[in-house]
Write a protein that holds these residues in place. Structure first.
Motif, PDB file in Angstrom:
ATOM      1  N   ALA A  61      -1.270 -14.644  -9.461  1.00  0.00           N
ATOM      2  CA  ALA A  61       0.127 -14.420  -9.854  1.00  0.00           C
ATOM      3  C   ALA A  61       0.275 -13.071 -10.565  1.00  0.00           C
ATOM      4  N   VAL A  62      -0.656 -12.778 -11.449  1.00  0.00           N
ATOM      5  CA  VAL A  62      -0.598 -11.484 -12.147  1.00  0.00           C
ATOM      6  C   VAL A  62      -0.802 -10.349 -11.148  1.00  0.00           C
ATOM      7  N   ASP A  63      -1.759 -10.536 -10.254  1.00  0.00           N
ATOM      8  CA  ASP A  63      -2.075  -9.500  -9.268  1.00  0.00           C
ATOM      9  C   ASP A  63      -0.877  -9.199  -8.377  1.00  0.00           C
ATOM     10  N   SER A  64      -0.108 -10.242  -8.085  1.00  0.00           N
ATOM     11  CA  SER A  64       1.022 -10.048  -7.162  1.00  0.00           C
ATOM     12  C   SER A  64       2.099  -9.156  -7.761  1.00  0.00           C
ATOM     13  N   LEU A  65       2.032  -8.955  -9.070  1.00  0.00           N
ATOM     14  CA  LEU A  65       2.999  -8.052  -9.701  1.00  0.00           C
ATOM     15  C   LEU A  65       2.898  -6.630  -9.164  1.00  0.00           C
ATOM     16  N   ARG A  66       1.704  -6.285  -8.677  1.00  0.00           N
ATOM     17  CA  ARG A  66       1.528  -4.929  -8.134  1.00  0.00           C
ATOM     18  C   ARG A  66       2.392  -4.714  -6.896  1.00  0.00           C
ATOM     19  N   GLY A  67       2.546  -5.777  -6.122  1.00  0.00           N
ATOM     20  CA  GLY A  67       3.262  -5.643  -4.854  1.00  0.00           C
ATOM     21  C   GLY A  67       2.386  -4.969  -3.820  1.00  0.00           C
ATOM     22  N   ASP A  68       2.796  -5.092  -2.564  1.00  0.00           N
ATOM     23  CA  ASP A  68       1.999  -4.543  -1.463  1.00  0.00           C
ATOM     24  C   ASP A  68       2.278  -3.062  -1.224  1.00  0.00           C
ATOM     25  N   ARG A  69       3.439  -2.632  -1.712  1.00  0.00           N
ATOM     26  CA  ARG A  69       3.879  -1.286  -1.334  1.00  0.00           C
ATOM     27  C   ARG A  69       2.889  -0.210  -1.775  1.00  0.00           C
ATOM     28  N   ILE A  70       2.382  -0.369  -2.970  1.00  0.00           N
ATOM     29  CA  ILE A  70       1.478   0.648  -3.517  1.00  0.00           C
ATOM     30  C   ILE A  70       0.155   0.664  -2.738  1.00  0.00           C
ATOM     31  N   ILE A  71      -0.269  -0.523  -2.280  1.00  0.00           N
ATOM     32  CA  ILE A  71      -1.505  -0.597  -1.503  1.00  0.00           C
ATOM     33  C   ILE A  71      -1.276  -0.022  -0.106  1.00  0.00           C
ATOM     34  N   GLU A  72      -0.133  -0.339   0.461  1.00  0.00           N
ATOM     35  CA  GLU A  72       0.216   0.234   1.778  1.00  0.00           C
ATOM     36  C   GLU A  72       0.205   1.757   1.716  1.00  0.00           C
ATOM     37  N   ALA A  73       0.793   2.272   0.639  1.00  0.00           N
ATOM     38  CA  ALA A  73       0.870   3.731   0.503  1.00  0.00           C
ATOM     39  C   ALA A  73      -0.529   4.323   0.384  1.00  0.00           C
ATOM     40  N   ALA A  74      -1.407   3.634  -0.348  1.00  0.00           N
ATOM     41  CA  ALA A  74      -2.783   4.134  -0.503  1.00  0.00           C
ATOM     42  C   ALA A  74      -3.509   4.124   0.837  1.00  0.00           C
ATOM     43  N   GLU A  75      -3.281   3.062   1.626  1.00  0.00           N
ATOM     44  CA  GLU A  75      -3.913   2.992   2.952  1.00  0.00           C
ATOM     45  C   GLU A  75      -3.388   4.080   3.873  1.00  0.00           C
ATOM     46  N   ALA A  76      -2.078   4.287   3.792  1.00  0.00           N
ATOM     47  CA  ALA A  76      -1.474   5.283   4.682  1.00  0.00           C
ATOM     48  C   ALA A  76      -1.977   6.685   4.371  1.00  0.00           C
ATOM     49  N   ALA A  77      -2.413   6.884   3.124  1.00  0.00           N
ATOM     50  CA  ALA A  77      -2.867   8.218   2.716  1.00  0.00           C
ATOM     51  C   ALA A  77      -4.323   8.498   3.094  1.00  0.00           C
ATOM     52  N   ILE A  78      -4.990   7.512   3.673  1.00  0.00           N
ATOM     53  CA  ILE A  78      -6.400   7.706   4.043  1.00  0.00           C
ATOM     54  C   ILE A  78      -6.510   8.756   5.139  1.00  0.00           C
ATOM     55  N   ASP A  79      -7.519   9.589   5.050  1.00  0.00           N
ATOM     56  CA  ASP A  79      -7.857  10.459   6.185  1.00  0.00           C
ATOM     57  C   ASP A  79      -8.930   9.737   6.996  1.00  0.00           C
ATOM     58  N   PRO A  80      -8.566   9.189   8.155  1.00  0.00           N
ATOM     59  CA  PRO A  80      -9.525   8.363   8.894  1.00  0.00           C
ATOM     60  C   PRO A  80     -10.695   9.154   9.482  1.00  0.00           C
ATOM     61  N   ASN A  81     -10.572  10.475   9.428  1.00  0.00           N
ATOM     62  CA  ASN A  81     -11.680  11.291   9.945  1.00  0.00           C
ATOM     63  C   ASN A  81     -12.764  11.515   8.899  1.00  0.00           C
ATOM     64  N   VAL A  82     -12.485  11.120   7.688  1.00  0.00           N
ATOM     65  CA  VAL A  82     -13.444  11.352   6.604  1.00  0.00           C
ATOM     66  C   VAL A  82     -14.017  10.022   6.133  1.00  0.00           C
ATOM     67  N   VAL A  83     -15.323   9.944   6.071  1.00  0.00           N
ATOM     68  CA  VAL A  83     -15.972   8.738   5.548  1.00  0.00           C
ATOM     69  C   VAL A  83     -16.363   9.022   4.101  1.00  0.00           C
ATOM     70  N   SER A  84     -15.824   8.259   3.199  1.00  0.00           N
ATOM     71  CA  SER A  84     -16.077   8.496   1.773  1.00  0.00           C
ATOM     72  C   SER A  84     -17.507   8.091   1.423  1.00  0.00           C
ATOM     73  N   PRO A  85     -18.024   8.588   0.298  1.00  0.00           N
ATOM     74  CA  PRO A  85     -19.376   8.177  -0.124  1.00  0.00           C
ATOM     75  C   PRO A  85     -19.494   6.657  -0.299  1.00  0.00           C
ATOM     76  N   ALA A  86     -18.452   6.029  -0.820  1.00  0.00           N
ATOM     77  CA  ALA A  86     -18.522   4.571  -1.045  1.00  0.00           C
ATOM     78  C   ALA A  86     -18.608   3.831   0.288  1.00  0.00           C
ATOM     79  N   VAL A  87     -17.818   4.267   1.256  1.00  0.00           N
ATOM     80  CA  VAL A  87     -17.873   3.626   2.572  1.00  0.00           C
ATOM     81  C   VAL A  87     -19.219   3.906   3.230  1.00  0.00           C
ATOM     82  N   SER A  88     -19.695   5.103   3.052  1.00  0.00           N
ATOM     83  CA  SER A  88     -20.998   5.460   3.625  1.00  0.00           C
ATOM     84  C   SER A  88     -22.102   4.573   3.050  1.00  0.00           C
TER      85      SER A  88
END
Lengths: 263, 218
Positions: free
Chosen positions: B53-80
């Motif tokens: 319930a607390v987590d849902s306060l963030r809403g999806d919009r901010i996460i969507e925006a973060a996903e949309a900002a990904i450069d899919p051609n770049v693999v980050s160190p964490a993903v690597s």
């Protein structure tokens, strides 16, 4: 048609992917690797050719089953990249101790689900992710954070809220709680976006017992207590008396009342 | 759910998924239903429902925006690193490598139960173990041969860390960390040092006689 899921509801009903996911899976399964790469470059969820994370989970699982390393190596990093973006928001630096390591652990945990898919003590765990990826990943994340906080024996580090005087006690409390409930009803609006962060901080800054009482009563909809011994209430959920719940609510309301005018 | 350290039991993981996937924000009815199904996890499910319930306060919009900002051609160190973890584990599982080796590789990637401790907590732990920071540093850095530790000592460490015993044992059994910096002052590349026996570590950490007796007697 995509392979059927094996996970069932408690009544035995099998889990079924949303129709949109099924359609995407059928389509994506036929793509060449080069075409699949092209589709994976689309990051905007609203774009018609964007592949949903549920679909990516299916593709990786199928790659795992058929030992198709190339497909896994194309799809899984994209899925992990989306998860990392999610975690940068939800497990943000400064909000929890050692956030970077925790984010890495959660990503590793997700990859472990693919490694152990079809075996181990929970062979169909990824079925949840093929149906509702974001909500399943939320469960993975919250469980990991919950355990990390417990391990570190620390509360989530959030901004301290100043103690505020509540001038007209009962009215101010009722108003604060009305705003809490209202906040959840207006979640998706742009109006909410302006208040989201301070409100989230205020809720997270509450001591755990007060936060729990507020959420159980004003968001989940429990009564504070009941004379019916069979009825579940906030008091029974917290294993305390109704009076304790009311005290926690009173203390929480005093801290939250500053938002009564902002929201 | 989490596989790398102290995974929650399967039934609890299943209940968490059910709670998270059924609705955006759980309500009393959903929580009551799940607690009836899993009465042994009532407290955990309540805590989890509140967290959602607390987590849902963030809403999806901010996460969507973060996903949309990904450069899919770049693999980050964490993903690597996660991909590397995946490939190593997949190799170990599919080739049927010796179970012990697989487990060892896995636990070496597991979070260090000492790493979350602040300086004060680290000192506090040393005090509760009737040891000092040098000795606890050796535990943290896996400088002690785990086969030479007594079970009583392992249990005491787990108790004082309030961590599950198997997680602490897994930590001690993991590989020693190799320094990963790009530049080194030494002529050679850093390498893993030899591990001390438990007794050697106790004798060579500047502990008092009384502390040594206590630790060796656990």
């Amino acid at each position: 048609m995509a392979r059927l899921l094996t996970k069932t509801e408690s009544d035995g009903t099998p889990y079924i992917r949303p129709p949109g996911v099924e359609t995407q899976i059928d389509e994506a399964s036929k793509l060449s690797l080069a075409d699949l790469r092209g589709r994976l470059l689309i990051t905007d969820r609203a774009a018609p050719r964007h592949l949903r994370s549920e679909c990516l989970v299916h593709l990786v699982r199928e790659g795992r089953r058929s030992c198709d390393q190339a497909r896994m190596n194309v799809v899984l990093p994209i899925l992990l990249g989306r998860c990392e973006a999610n975690l940068r928001v939800t497990v943000a630096d400064g909000a929890i101790p050692d956030a970077a390591n925790l984010r890495q652990q959660i990503l590793d945990d997700l990859t472990e689900l693919f490694v152990m898919d079809g075996s181990g003590d929970f062979p169909d765990e990824l079925d949840f992710y093929e149906c509702k990826f974001n909500k399943a990943f939320r469960a993975l994340r919250i469980d990991a954070v919950r355990r990390a906080v417990r391990r570190s024996k620390r509360s989530i580090d959030v901004a301290e809220m100043p103690e505020l005087e509540v001038k007209s006690m009962p009215d101010a409390f009722e108003d604060a709680f009305a705003k809490v409930s209202e906040a959840f009803r207006v979640l998706p609006t742009q109006e909410w976006d302006a208040y989201r962060e301070p409100f989230l901080q205020a809720i997270e800054a509450l001591p755990p017992d007060e936060r729990e009482a507020v959420m159980l009563v004003h968001v989940l909809g429990y009564k504070e207590e009941s004379e019916d011994p069979e009825e579940e209430t906030a008091a029974t959920r917290c294993n305390c008396t109704g009076r304790t719940i009311r005290n926690r609510l009173t203390r929480a309301a005093a801290k939250l009342s500053r938002f009564k005018e902002d929201l | 759910m989490s596989q790398t350290l102290n995974a929650s039991p399967r039934a609890l993981r299943e209940a968490f998924y059910a709670l998270s996937t059924a609705q955006d924000i759980p309500d009393a009815k959903l929580l009551d239903d799940l607690v009836r199904q899993y009465p042994q996890f009532g407290a955990e499910l309540t805590e989890f429902a509140v967290a959602i319930a607390v987590d849902s306060l963030r809403g999806d919009r901010i996460i969507e925006a973060a996903e949309a900002a990904i450069d899919p051609n770049v693999v980050s160190p964490a993903v690597s690193r996660a991909m590397s973890h995946f490939q190593n584990r997949l190799h170990a599982v599919t080739t049927g490598a010796a179970q012990e080796t697989s487990a060892r590789a896995n636990v070496s990637d597991a979070p260090n139960p000492f790493s979350g401790l602040s300086r004060t907590e680290f000192r506090g732990l040393a005090g509760r173990l009737n040891a000092n920071a040098v000795f606890v540093g050796k535990l943290r850095d896996r400088q002690i041969d785990p086969d030479t530790m007594t079970s009583g000592f392992r249990k005491r460490v787990a108790d004082e860390l309030t961590a599950p015993l198997n997680a602490v044992v897994a930590h001690f059994a993991g590989r020693q960390p190799i320094p990963t910096g790009q530049y080194f002052k030494a002529e050679g590349k850093p390498s893993i040092g030899a591990q001390q026996s438990f007794e050697e570590a106790v004798r060579n950490s500047g502990l008092t006689e009384e502390q040594q007796r206590f630790l060796l007697g656990l």
